[in-house]
Design an enzyme around this catalytic site. Sequence first.
Site, PDB file in Angstrom:
ATOM      1  N   ILE A   1       4.619 -23.009  30.466  1.00 33.49           N
ATOM      2  CA  ILE A   1       5.662 -22.297  31.196  1.00 33.49           C
ATOM      3  C   ILE A   1       4.994 -21.412  32.224  1.00 33.49           C
ATOM      4  CG2 ILE A   1       7.561 -20.651  31.045  1.00 33.49           C
ATOM      5  CD1 ILE A   1       7.955 -21.523  28.149  1.00 33.49           C
ATOM      6  N   ASP A  98      13.396 -29.391  38.364  1.00 32.92           N
ATOM      7  CA  ASP A  98      12.137 -29.011  39.000  1.00 32.92           C
ATOM      8  C   ASP A  98      11.941 -29.754  40.321  1.00 32.92           C
ATOM      9  OD1 ASP A  98      11.961 -31.343  37.396  1.00 32.92           O
ATOM     10  OD2 ASP A  98       9.775 -31.192  37.302  1.00 32.92           O
ATOM     11  N   ASP A 118       3.963 -33.821  43.382  1.00 36.49           N
ATOM     12  CA  ASP A 118       3.778 -32.820  42.336  1.00 36.49           C
ATOM     13  C   ASP A 118       2.870 -33.380  41.253  1.00 36.49           C
ATOM     14  OD1 ASP A 118       3.910 -30.937  40.336  1.00 36.49           O
ATOM     15  OD2 ASP A 118       6.078 -30.723  40.367  1.00 36.49           O
ATOM     16  N   THR A 121       2.611 -32.819  34.619  1.00 36.90           N
ATOM     17  CA  THR A 121       2.471 -33.715  33.474  1.00 36.90           C
ATOM     18  C   THR A 121       2.632 -35.157  33.925  1.00 36.90           C
ATOM     19  OG1 THR A 121       3.391 -31.997  32.049  1.00 36.90           O
ATOM     20  CG2 THR A 121       3.327 -34.224  31.169  1.00 36.90           C
ATOM     21  N   THR A 173     -21.248 -43.707  32.299  1.00 33.75           N
ATOM     22  CA  THR A 173     -19.881 -43.639  31.779  1.00 33.75           C
ATOM     23  C   THR A 173     -19.099 -42.469  32.366  1.00 33.75           C
ATOM     24  OG1 THR A 173     -20.580 -44.657  29.704  1.00 33.75           O
ATOM     25  CG2 THR A 173     -18.498 -43.458  29.679  1.00 33.75           C
TER      26      THR A 173
END
Length: 246
Positions: A1, A98, A118, A121, A173
């Site tokens: 948040i 959002d 954006d 997530t 890697t």
Amino acid sequence: IKVGLFDGAELAASFRMTTVTPRTSDEYGVMLTSMLRSSGYSPEQVNAVIVTSVVPDVMHSLTNASIRYFGVKPLIVGPGTKTGIRLIKTNPAEVGPDRIVDGAAALTLYGGPIIVVDYGTATKFDYFTADGGFEGAITCPGIMISMRALWSGTAMLPEIQIKDPGTIMAKNTETSLQAGILYGKIGEAEYIIDRIKAESGLDPDTIKVVATGGLAGIIAGATDRIQYLEPNLTMHGLRIIYEKNR
């Protein structure tokens, strides 16, 4: 948040809290007032609150925390809120608030037509016309979601720092993962932005692009498709929407 404290149009302070549900209104209230005091402000100075969230479970507690600790009933961004954004060929119930908030900020700060990228997530590409029309929305797996899928699905791959390895010709890697994630996301951004511009039917040079989100800087700095970088785009969008509804 993410929490922002505005003094007029100036973002005076910002904070981040881990999203934990359920969390009580008292827990939110204590955390918010403590964060304010740590930045030299008191709860009594807060005279307005606006909230947007795509996590419904936190809204009740945040609303009660605002009323109890700041004496203010918050404005919740949702249906009926004046935003300056018109939904085109889109079901309003399916559009995250959002995205609307980011669009309101982008159009006010930079003008349209504009593409908002954006890096949260999920990685979201939203196209807004010059008159505030929300014309299209593209949603892709976020950078950290992609990395976690690799780590959890492939036992031999280590967790790494996301940064530019300096070359796509990886030799180990770690740099192989960095090159795949970073350059893959750059390629994703460039293709989607170019495709949006092509399908818009407008002169592509007239369409602006702004990026926001925690990892936006590393992508924006590596491509010429993104003209503006504003990490606090959502915060400014909330301020702008509050001013439209006050």
